[in-house]
Design an enzyme around this catalytic site. Structure first.
Site, PDB file in Angstrom:
ATOM      1  N   GLY A  24       0.807  -1.209   0.000  1.00 30.81           N
ATOM      2  CA  GLY A  24       0.000   0.000   0.000  1.00 30.81           C
ATOM      3  C   GLY A  24       0.846   1.267   0.000  1.00 30.81           C
ATOM      4  N   HIS A  75      -3.415   1.973 -11.739  1.00 30.98           N
ATOM      5  CA  HIS A  75      -3.641   0.988 -10.676  1.00 30.98           C
ATOM      6  C   HIS A  75      -5.041   0.409 -10.885  1.00 30.98           C
ATOM      7  CE1 HIS A  75      -3.550  -0.399  -6.334  1.00 30.98           C
ATOM      8  NE2 HIS A  75      -4.800  -0.587  -6.704  1.00 30.98           N
ATOM      9  N   LYS A  93      -5.268   6.087  -2.070  1.00 28.81           N
ATOM     10  CA  LYS A  93      -6.333   6.229  -3.054  1.00 28.81           C
ATOM     11  C   LYS A  93      -7.309   7.324  -2.623  1.00 28.81           C
ATOM     12  CE  LYS A  93      -5.871   1.312  -3.890  1.00 28.81           C
ATOM     13  NZ  LYS A  93      -6.358  -0.007  -3.444  1.00 28.81           N
ATOM     14  N   GLU A 102      -4.237  -6.724  -7.065  1.00 27.63           N
ATOM     15  CA  GLU A 102      -3.887  -5.418  -7.628  1.00 27.63           C
ATOM     16  C   GLU A 102      -2.883  -5.566  -8.761  1.00 27.63           C
ATOM     17  OE1 GLU A 102      -4.547  -2.490  -3.810  1.00 27.63           O
ATOM     18  OE2 GLU A 102      -2.487  -2.931  -4.389  1.00 27.63           O
ATOM     19  N   ARG A 105      -8.496  -9.062   2.283  1.00 27.22           N
ATOM     20  CA  ARG A 105      -9.489  -8.455   3.182  1.00 27.22           C
ATOM     21  C   ARG A 105     -10.528  -7.733   2.336  1.00 27.22           C
ATOM     22  NH1 ARG A 105      -7.632  -3.357   1.962  1.00 27.22           N
ATOM     23  NH2 ARG A 105      -5.374  -3.161   1.924  1.00 27.22           N
ATOM     24  N   VAL A 115     -11.512  -0.672   1.252  1.00 23.17           N
ATOM     25  CA  VAL A 115     -12.247   0.579   1.439  1.00 23.17           C
ATOM     26  C   VAL A 115     -13.212   0.793   0.260  1.00 23.17           C
ATOM     27  CG1 VAL A 115     -12.031   3.087   1.647  1.00 23.17           C
ATOM     28  CG2 VAL A 115     -10.326   1.603   2.721  1.00 23.17           C
TER      29      VAL A 115
END
Lengths: 458, 160
Positions: A163, A207, A236, A274, A292, A295
């Site tokens: 991240g 991305h 993001k 990703e 997971r 968001v």
């Protein structure tokens, strides 16, 4: 095993979001909250709230033993970790497995497999998923030999990072040895793992990530992709689906690669693969897998009509995947804006405090996931996400127009927010055209023509 | 004055007929502690104390178990008493092991370092100390029950 009561080991909007689905499913919720969140919206909405510790995350939200003890003591069948905090800590999944509490997420082994970035790279290669040219380096001689092969510029990445954390860009070969040693020291301090690896730095990439659901028994489906290229320092800001301007073949190849990768792990639950997409070359590379809920999951929910939290819970309960790939239909387009408590005029410094007034937009095609209302307090200890404004439209143009309007009908008083900055992005011609790369926002912020008028609170 | 067995059964009968779940009676050094139901009063094995509170597996069609009781101890209203707060979430025990006498009772004189109980988190025992000098005025946290961070476990009447 049926899940009747879930302990939510998280806070903020995602805790509220999880409670909402639990109510729909008739599942009781117990919120494990820090003392700073005892009066939060999530604490009020949950059937019960237990205070697990002081405000600082290290003494509350990050304490695995305390969270599991609380789950056992309130007789919760399962723990939902949300995102961040303990969501990708294999130790929590493992302790849950040992104590007979259902962890709503992948297995500890799967979290380990994707949490170690080098291991994830190796799994991607084994699944015939392209990775960015690069690899592990254990000495500077080795690093230089590899660097010469892949060519500058480079990214030095921490094996335990992700991240955007634990990354360094190196433009010249001669700067590499020093950057490597610095990155390794920092990685050791930040992640407890000093291993680093080297990758080619892709100058203009997008991305794009693919949402997957797996039953843990070998069946994986995808729910389309999300374009999250509007980022500031790897954070993001705006996410959307479908990714604009992709060729049909590239889109399909991305979906298939994500499913292949997840299949190799026999992935269980909701996850996101990703990719860095080089649209000019029509190529893509595996970046990492997030084990997971994310968001930005609501944009996928908007276009598919599927409740991803409900699917997570069903899979965790052992019901498997009730959906087939053919059931997944993408209808229209959806865009999400993250509303953060930060001050764009002060280098996006966090702006905690009392929200004197909050007004969120509503109407057809508009969804707001938030934990903030008039009178809420934004504590200084946690991330600055106040809300996500999600719109759905028949196509991207309709969604964008709806989002622009929704953002002008959003008001937050008492603390600084990025609302105006978001509206500026939405008004930008390149963004409106669609398909910007991850450097878009940095260029916009440096643009001399940009107005410096953001001085008011609100 | 002391309590006879007859007195105790008489008191038990009165409690049984009352609407109270618990009675703590102190008469000149004699303490009588009665609790209705006894669900939480039985000492549990420290090795697996949490198991005591796990619901037995219920048939799939049964209703969800009701939430475990909330032990949000009320803050003591006495301004002269200092609360001893739970430093972490866990299961509170008043004694070092089942059957052993409690660390403190109401009226026990304590100093800052006096252990007043333990909080167990996943089999790890954490001692809780009085933190002040005085006598135990009121014990709010029940033995073997979950306490949350910052709950008032007991109050200490400070020494003059």
């Amino acid at each position: 095993m049926a899940i009747r009561r879930i302990l939510i080991a998280n806070r903020g909007e995602i805790a509220v979001r999880i409670i909402r689905t639990c109510r729909l499913l008739g599942i009781e919720t117990v919120l494990a909250a820090s003392i700073a969140d005892r009066d939060s919206m999530a604490a009020r909405l949950a059937d019960r709230c237990v205070c697990i510790g002081p405000a600082r995350p290290g003494e509350s939200y990050l304490k695995i033993d305390t969270v599991v003890h609380a789950a056992l003591a309130v007789a919760a069948d399962a723990i939902h970790p949300g995102y961040g905090f303990l969501s990708e800590r294999a130790a929590l999944a493992k302790l849950c497995e040992e104590e007979g509490v259902i962890f709503i997420g992948p297995t500890a082994a799967q979290i380990d497999a994707v949490g170690d970035k080098l291991r994830a790279r190796a799994e991607a290669e084994a699944a015939n998923v392209p990775v960015v040219p690069g690899g592990a380096v254990s000495s500077s001689a080795e690093a230089l030999a590899l660097a010469v092969r892949i060519g500058a510029p480079f990214l030095v990445k921490a094996v335990g990072g992700g991240g955007g954390r634990g990354m360094k860009r190196v433009d010249r070969l001669e700067d590499l040895p020093e950057a490597l040693s610095l990155a390794s020291t920092e990685a050791g301090a930040a992640f407890g793992d000093a291993r680093v690896y080297l990758e080619r730095y892709v100058e203009r990439g997008r991305h794009i990530e693919v949402q997957v659901l797996g039953d843990g028994a070998g069946r994986v489906i995808h729910l389309g992709e999300r374009d999250c290229s509007v980022q500031r320092r790897y954070q993001k800001i705006i996410e959307e689906t479908p990714a604009p301007g992709l060729s049909a073949s590239l889109r399909t190849r991305l979906h298939e690669a994500a499913v292949r990768f997840s299949n190799r792990l026999s992935y269980r639950g909701a996850g996101t693969v990703e990719f860095l997409v080089d649209t000019a070359r029509d190529e893509f590379y595996f970046l990492e897998m997030n084990a997971r809920i994310q968001v930005e999951h609501p944009v996928t929910e908007a276009v598919t009509g599927i409740d991803l939290i409900a699917e997570q819970i069903r899979i965790a309960a052992g019901d498997g995947l009730t959906l087939q790939q053919a059931d997944i239909r993408i209808e229209g387009a959806a865009i999400e804006c993250r509303v953060n408590a930060e001050d764009p005029t002060q280098d996006f410094r966090p702006s905690p405090g009392l929200v004197r007034h909050a007004q969120w937009p509503d109407g057809e095609g508009i969804r707001v996931d938030t934990h903030i209302e008039t009178g809420s307090r934004v504590p200084p200890f946690y991330d600055s996400l106040l809300a996500k404004v999600i719109v759905h439209g028949a196509d991207r143009a309709a969604a964008l127009s709806r989002l622009r309007s929704a953002m002008t009908h959003t008001q937050i008083e008492g603390i600084h927010t990025n609302l105006r900055f978001q509206s500026e992005i939405l008004a930008n011609a390149d963004f409106a055209q669609g398909g910007v790369d991850t450097g878009f926002l940095a260029r916009l912020l440096e643009s001399p023509s940009r107005p410096h008028a953001e001085t008011t609170r609100g | 004055m002391s309590l006879s067995a007859k007195d105790v059964s008489e008191i038990m009968r009165l409690v049984e007929e009352s609407t109270f779940d618990e009675l703590l009676l102190e008469i000149e050094g004699v303490t009588l502690h009665l609790r209705r139901g006894g669900g939480h009063s039985a000492p549990v094995e420290p090795a697996a104390p949490r198991e005591a509170k796990r619901p037995s597996p219920a048939p799939a069609d049964s209703a969800p178990p009701s939430p475990a009781p909330v032990v949000r101890a009320a803050p003591a209203g006495d301004p002269n008493a200092t609360p001893v707060k739970a430093p972490l979430l866990g299961t509170f025990y008043r004694a070092p092991k089942p059957g052993a006498p409690p660390y403190v009772e109401v009226g026990t004189a304590v100093e800052p370092e006096t252990i007043i109980g333990i909080i167990e988190v996943m089999k790890l025992m954490n001692t809780v100390r009085a933190g002040t000098t005085g006598t135990v005025r009121e014990i709010l946290a029940k033995d073997g029950v979950l306490v949350e961070f910052d709950d008032t476990l007991m109050t200490i009447a400070e020494a003059k």
